[in-house]
Design a protein around this motif. Structure first.
Motif, PDB file in Angstrom:
ATOM      1  N   ILE A 231       0.840  -1.177   0.267  1.00  0.00           N
ATOM      2  CA  ILE A 231       0.024  -0.108   0.041  1.00  0.00           C
ATOM      3  C   ILE A 231       1.108   1.086  -0.099  1.00  0.00           C
ATOM      4  O   ILE A 231       1.764   1.362   0.909  1.00  0.00           O
ATOM      5  CB  ILE A 231      -0.912  -0.089   1.103  1.00  0.00           C
ATOM      6  N   LEU A 232       0.716   2.036  -1.198  1.00  0.00           N
ATOM      7  CA  LEU A 232       1.573   3.144  -1.276  1.00  0.00           C
ATOM      8  C   LEU A 232       0.581   4.588  -1.125  1.00  0.00           C
ATOM      9  O   LEU A 232      -0.305   4.556  -1.937  1.00  0.00           O
ATOM     10  CB  LEU A 232       2.313   3.208  -2.547  1.00  0.00           C
ATOM     11  N   LEU A 233       0.907   5.445  -0.229  1.00  0.00           N
ATOM     12  CA  LEU A 233       0.163   6.720  -0.211  1.00  0.00           C
ATOM     13  C   LEU A 233       1.504   7.671  -0.512  1.00  0.00           C
ATOM     14  O   LEU A 233       2.492   8.157   0.029  1.00  0.00           O
ATOM     15  CB  LEU A 233      -0.210   7.082   1.085  1.00  0.00           C
TER      16      LEU A 233
ATOM     17  N   ALA B 288       0.345  15.111  -3.801  1.00  0.00           N
ATOM     18  CA  ALA B 288       0.115  15.465  -5.038  1.00  0.00           C
ATOM     19  C   ALA B 288       1.281  15.607  -6.025  1.00  0.00           C
ATOM     20  O   ALA B 288       1.189  15.579  -7.229  1.00  0.00           O
ATOM     21  CB  ALA B 288      -0.568  16.789  -5.134  1.00  0.00           C
ATOM     22  N   THR B 289       2.631  15.623  -5.528  1.00  0.00           N
ATOM     23  CA  THR B 289       3.896  15.965  -6.367  1.00  0.00           C
ATOM     24  C   THR B 289       4.211  14.395  -6.406  1.00  0.00           C
ATOM     25  O   THR B 289       5.231  14.160  -7.199  1.00  0.00           O
ATOM     26  CB  THR B 289       4.806  16.731  -5.700  1.00  0.00           C
ATOM     27  N   GLY B 290       3.535  13.417  -5.905  1.00  0.00           N
ATOM     28  CA  GLY B 290       4.341  12.000  -6.051  1.00  0.00           C
ATOM     29  C   GLY B 290       5.050  11.664  -5.032  1.00  0.00           C
ATOM     30  O   GLY B 290       5.817  10.531  -5.133  1.00  0.00           O
TER      31      GLY B 290
ATOM     32  N   ILE C 125      -6.897  11.211  -3.833  1.00  0.00           N
ATOM     33  CA  ILE C 125      -7.474  11.750  -2.715  1.00  0.00           C
ATOM     34  C   ILE C 125      -7.449  13.182  -2.982  1.00  0.00           C
ATOM     35  O   ILE C 125      -6.634  13.734  -3.487  1.00  0.00           O
ATOM     36  CB  ILE C 125      -6.676  11.499  -1.585  1.00  0.00           C
ATOM     37  N   SER C 126      -8.808  13.603  -2.752  1.00  0.00           N
ATOM     38  CA  SER C 126      -8.987  15.149  -3.069  1.00  0.00           C
ATOM     39  C   SER C 126      -9.174  15.688  -1.676  1.00  0.00           C
ATOM     40  O   SER C 126      -9.839  15.245  -0.952  1.00  0.00           O
ATOM     41  CB  SER C 126     -10.333  15.492  -4.217  1.00  0.00           C
ATOM     42  N   SER C 127      -8.901  17.093  -1.504  1.00  0.00           N
ATOM     43  CA  SER C 127      -9.155  17.949  -0.302  1.00  0.00           C
ATOM     44  C   SER C 127      -9.894  19.037  -0.942  1.00  0.00           C
ATOM     45  O   SER C 127      -9.363  19.969  -1.364  1.00  0.00           O
ATOM     46  CB  SER C 127      -7.810  18.339   0.401  1.00  0.00           C
TER      47      SER C 127
ATOM     48  N   SER D 296      -5.031  15.919  -3.560  1.00  0.00           N
ATOM     49  CA  SER D 296      -3.861  16.264  -2.273  1.00  0.00           C
ATOM     50  C   SER D 296      -3.143  15.007  -2.401  1.00  0.00           C
ATOM     51  O   SER D 296      -1.961  14.934  -1.721  1.00  0.00           O
ATOM     52  CB  SER D 296      -4.572  16.329  -0.979  1.00  0.00           C
ATOM     53  N   GLY D 297      -3.294  13.913  -3.044  1.00  0.00           N
ATOM     54  CA  GLY D 297      -2.634  12.797  -3.092  1.00  0.00           C
ATOM     55  C   GLY D 297      -3.230  11.652  -3.869  1.00  0.00           C
ATOM     56  O   GLY D 297      -4.380  11.484  -4.447  1.00  0.00           O
ATOM     57  N   THR D 298      -2.426  10.459  -3.959  1.00  0.00           N
ATOM     58  CA  THR D 298      -2.817   9.259  -4.278  1.00  0.00           C
ATOM     59  C   THR D 298      -2.631   7.979  -3.562  1.00  0.00           C
ATOM     60  O   THR D 298      -1.431   7.711  -3.112  1.00  0.00           O
ATOM     61  CB  THR D 298      -2.453   8.942  -6.051  1.00  0.00           C
TER      62      THR D 298
END
Length: 634
Positions: A81-83, A86-88, A122-124, A129-131
């Motif tokens: 599992i990788l979180l 937004a910039t990777g 994932i959105s804020s 804000s991330g993936t």
């Protein structure tokens, strides 16, 4: 390999291919399903986890992010599992390579599963804000796939096993009629013309069974017709055309039987005097009438003695004979006296007061047949000195005192193995003229070195139970001859009835052949047709047991008078050797030729080789060759 095994193997292989393909396809479908399910599960987990982490993504260093991701990851279903933000950039990375026990490496290598991966952004608010990335661990999929494959294989194996068993039963039921047909064909080759009673239901096989039944019945009818034809022809050959009495050859056989059985009997010779003068004086028709009348006198008188066995024969010209199985000379005298009176009346019709004289002699079981006949003719000469139509009987028994001497000689020769073998009667094959067989004859000498008649010797040996030991000794000598001389043809050895019936002798012989199978092709055991006729069941059993271990047997001196042809089917010898009477003069006798031709057809049906012995005349030899016999001796 039998037809049933071939069909079972072929159909089983076909079923195996079907089951194998079905098993491969089934495992492949399960594999595809698991891959799709794993991808769906990864996507659902990524989406759900992304929604759970969304409120906390404003602070990438918030420890709750790792706590929530670890809560899902610790369930053990995921490889990674990788979180990322937004910039990777990695925020949380959880990895684990877990294997499931019980899944062999070869299974994993044979069915590779690609790890199912899925991601969710994932959105804020309105900003990404991330993936989150989720990769499912394939170990659990392999475990489930392996269990499913095991289950599928067990079911497939059980199905294949049940199918093979059912197929085997069906083939046995279906092919049983063919097996019955094969058994019938084997029985036909053995001379047993049976039929199939319960016909198969399969139309094609039923047709074959009906054809086999028809063929078997035709062969049985042919065999029966041949037996009847041979019986009629054989009876005709034995009788004299002019008088209707038995011929001299039949007399020789009957006299030999009486001597072999030690039955009390007399030989009465009846001779018409000066027949040559009558032939010159009277027409041929009158002479024929005289001979027929003489024969009728003998026949009518013999029929009056129902309690005794009396047979009549014609030798040559005006010479007749009677074998009287009677113990007392007084009875012989009564017969001779009656004949004297009747012949005197017959002579009166032809103006011959003195027309016949008769001589009788007691049959000596220890002497030769010629000596018995000679004694009767000597008595005839005595009768000529007495008077018209008179008779003389030699009733003294001068051989009874010789029994003790014979017994001593037999015991001494057998105990000391004081005998040797000579090989005579070489039978050559008509096809290639190669030596086919020769017969072993035992030579026995007394204390003075003189050759002893083998007939009385064997008779006394059998009477005192020494014959089995003698037969074994003769066989041992023949075997030594075969081995020392590297004999390639067969050696015929005569066996006694006592040896034939001895279980111990039969076991000894079978053991001999089992230890040296080549001997079975070099030895042929010969028995006379007359001896066989006295106990067909015992000889048939001996023949069958000996042939099962490769042994060969021959019935010699065969004619339908000694042994009916229908018994040949039961006995099934390897060789049948004709009596001399059947082959002598065959080139001039169409009757004998037709008889031998019919007998040859019977022998061919039963797979028996037909032989002849002591054929002296070249024309007779060529005739037998043309008819198709296997071979003959000269």
């Amino acid at each position: 390999m039998s037809l049933a095994k071939q069909l079972l193997l072929l159909v089983s292989l076909f079923f195996f291919l079907i089951v194998a393909v079905n098993l491969v396809l089934s495992i492949g479908n399960i594999k595809s399903y698991l891959e799709i399910e794993a991808h769906s599960h990864a996507q659902d987990t990524a989406t759900s986890l992304g929604l759970s982490l969304s409120p906390y993504m404003s602070n990438p260093n918030d420890p709750i992010l790792k706590t929530m991701a670890s809560a899902v990851f610790d369930m053990g279903y995921y490889q990674e599992i990788l979180l990322t933000d937004a910039t990777g950039k990695d925020i949380v990375r959880l990895s684990n390579v877990k294997t499931v026990a019980g899944v062999p490496d070869w299974f994993i290598a044979s069915l590779p599963l690609l790890p199912a991966s899925a991601s969710s952004e994932i959105s804020s608010g309105w900003m990404i804000s991330g993936t989150v990335y989720v990769t499912v661990n394939t170990a659990f999929a392999y475990g489930k796939l392996y269990r499913q494959a095991q289950t599928a294989f067990v079911y497939a194996a059980e199905s294949l096993g049940v199918s093979v068993v059912l197929l085997s039963l069906v083939l046995q039921i279906t092919l049983k009629p063919l097996k019955n047909i094969g058994c019938l064909a084997q029985k036909i080759t053995e001379g047993h013309f049976n039929t199939i009673e319960r016909l198969p239901w399969t139309s094609e096989v039923r047709s074959v069974a009906l054809s086999m039944n028809s063929m078997s019945k035709k062969l049985a009818n042919t065999l029966e017709a041949l037996n009847q034809k041979l019986a009629v022809m054989g009876e005709s050959i034995r009788h004299d055309d002019a008088s209707g009495l038995y011929k001299k050859s039949v007399f020789d056989t009957d006299l030999l039987r009486i001597q072999e059985d030690h039955r009390p009997a007399y030989l009465l010779v009846v001779k018409i005097d000066r027949l040559q003068d009558l032939v010159k004086e009277l027409p041929a028709v009158t002479i024929d009438c005289l001979l027929r009348s003489s024969a009728d006198l003998l026949t009518v008188l013999s029929e009056q003695y129902t309690e005794s066995v009396v047979r009549c024969y014609r030798f040559y010209g005006g010479e007749f004979a009677m074998l009287l199985e009677i113990q007392h000379a007084e009875q012989v005298a009564d017969i001779a006296k009656a004949l004297s009176t009747q012949f005197a009346e017959l002579g009166g019709r032809y103006a011959r007061a003195d027309i016949v004289h008769m001589g009788a002699a007691l049959v000596n079981p220890l002497g030769s047949s010629d000596s018995v006949v000679q004694a009767a003719y000597e008595a005839y000469e005595q009768a000529r000195l007495i008077g018209a139509n008179s008779y003389f009987i030699r009733s003294h028994n001068d051989f009874a005192r010789d029994i003790s001497g014979w017994k001593a000689l037999v015991f001494d020769c057998i105990d000391q193995a004081n005998y040797s073998l000579t090989y005579q009667g070489q039978i050559s094959c008509f096809v290639n003229q190669q030596l086919l067989m020769e017969e072993a004859f035992a030579n026995v000498r007394d204390q003075q070195g003189q050759l002893t008649p083998i007939g009385p010797f064997v008779s006394i040996a059998e009477k005192y139970a020494k014959i089995i030991e003698f037969d074994k000794g003769v066989i041992d000598l023949a075997i030594a001859y075969i081995r020392n001389q590297a004999i390639q043809h067969a050696i015929a050895i005569n066996l006694s009835t006592r040896s034939i019936k001895s279980a111990e002798f039969g076991y000894w012989l079978q053991k001999l052949f089992k230890n040296d199978a080549d001997l079975a092709q070099r030895l042929v055991f010969a028995v006379s047709a007359y001896a066989v006729a006295k106990d067909v069941a015992a000889y048939a059993e001996f023949f069958s047991e000996l042939q099962q271990v490769g042994g060969q047997v021959m019935i010699k001196r065969f004619d339908t008078y000694s042994l009916p042809t229908e018994m040949i089917k039961k006995l099934r010898p390897n060789f049948l050797r004709l009596s001399r009477e059947l082959s002598e003069g065959i080139s001039q006798s169409r009757q004998k030729q037709e008889f031998i031709e019919a007998l040859l057809q019977l022998a061919a049906l039963l797979d028996i080789s037909l032989l002849a012995e002591n054929v002296h005349d070249d024309a007779d030899y060529q005739t037998l060759c043309a008819i198709g016999l296997t071979g003959a001796s000269r």
